[in-house]
Design a protein around this motif. Sequence first.
Motif, mmCIF file in Angstrom:
data_model
loop_
_atom_site.group_PDB
_atom_site.id
_atom_site.type_symbol
_atom_site.label_atom_id
_atom_site.label_comp_id
_atom_site.label_asym_id
_atom_site.label_seq_id
_atom_site.Cartn_x
_atom_site.Cartn_y
_atom_site.Cartn_z
ATOM 1 N N GLU A 1 6.622 9.897 0.325
ATOM 2 C CA GLU A 1 6.450 10.155 -0.845
ATOM 3 C C GLU A 1 6.657 11.752 -0.987
ATOM 4 O O GLU A 1 6.869 12.564 -1.628
ATOM 5 N N ARG B 1 4.247 4.962 -3.388
ATOM 6 C CA ARG B 1 2.899 5.446 -3.324
ATOM 7 C C ARG B 1 2.177 4.221 -3.510
ATOM 8 O O ARG B 1 1.524 3.798 -3.013
ATOM 9 N N ARG C 1 2.507 8.273 2.632
ATOM 10 C CA ARG C 1 2.367 9.711 2.043
ATOM 11 C C ARG C 1 3.193 10.251 2.387
ATOM 12 O O ARG C 1 3.668 11.080 1.252
ATOM 13 N N ARG D 1 9.082 7.959 -6.461
ATOM 14 C CA ARG D 1 7.877 8.678 -6.085
ATOM 15 C C ARG D 1 6.899 7.263 -6.316
ATOM 16 O O ARG D 1 5.884 6.945 -5.181
#
Length: 231
Positions: free
Chosen positions: A205, A106, A202, A102
């Motif tokens: 993720e 990000r 975004r 993640r």
Amino acid sequence: MAEQLTGLVDDRALLGRTSTAERVSDILRSRIAEGYFPPGTRLSEDSIGNALRVSRNTLREAFRLLTHERLLVHELNRGVFVRVLTVEDVEDIYRTRGLVERAVVRGLGKPPYGLDLLAEAVAEGLRAAREGDWKGLGTANIHFHRELVGLAGSERTDELMRSVFAELRLAFHVVDDPKALHEPYLARNQKILEALEAGDKRYAEELLAVYLADSLERVVEVYRRRVGKSI
């Protein structure tokens, strides 16, 4: 074991002229990650050493390196074995995956991203599914997440996750139902790829977070039932 050793003979060319323990450990790590040495397998020094044409000392050093990575375990008076993970190990592996994968997504900069290898991993999974090659599908799934981590462009992160993914494959072997385990996530890999192709890191993720949570729940549920039979 014969098929496993045949593969190692094929890998011998990777050693080049200098047969170092690091290169031997790379080969064995890859073989473990690709499922050639399931959990609980005893690794024969003589057989593997002869297949790779490396010295006993070199092989023992490679075993030591992989033991440090938690892929192998040395049992006194019995030898070296591929490690059988506990449920707690599996949970920790997924915890690490969540933190790293993640964070990589990000931390991506502005699109477009270099996604060719990620797309190749998805295509590899689709081919395996069409051919009913469920072991190959599992390997393609690992490749997808390895290439996802590779988007960070960090050798240290790649090295860390290389061992984590090899450990993960040990858990997949105990679950031992690759079609049910991996096929549902092939479409999810595609969606994550599509989100990144659209530049929406975004959303990618978010998809990844749900993916990992669902996968952990599924793997642990089956693992708890089967791990006792695999030891």
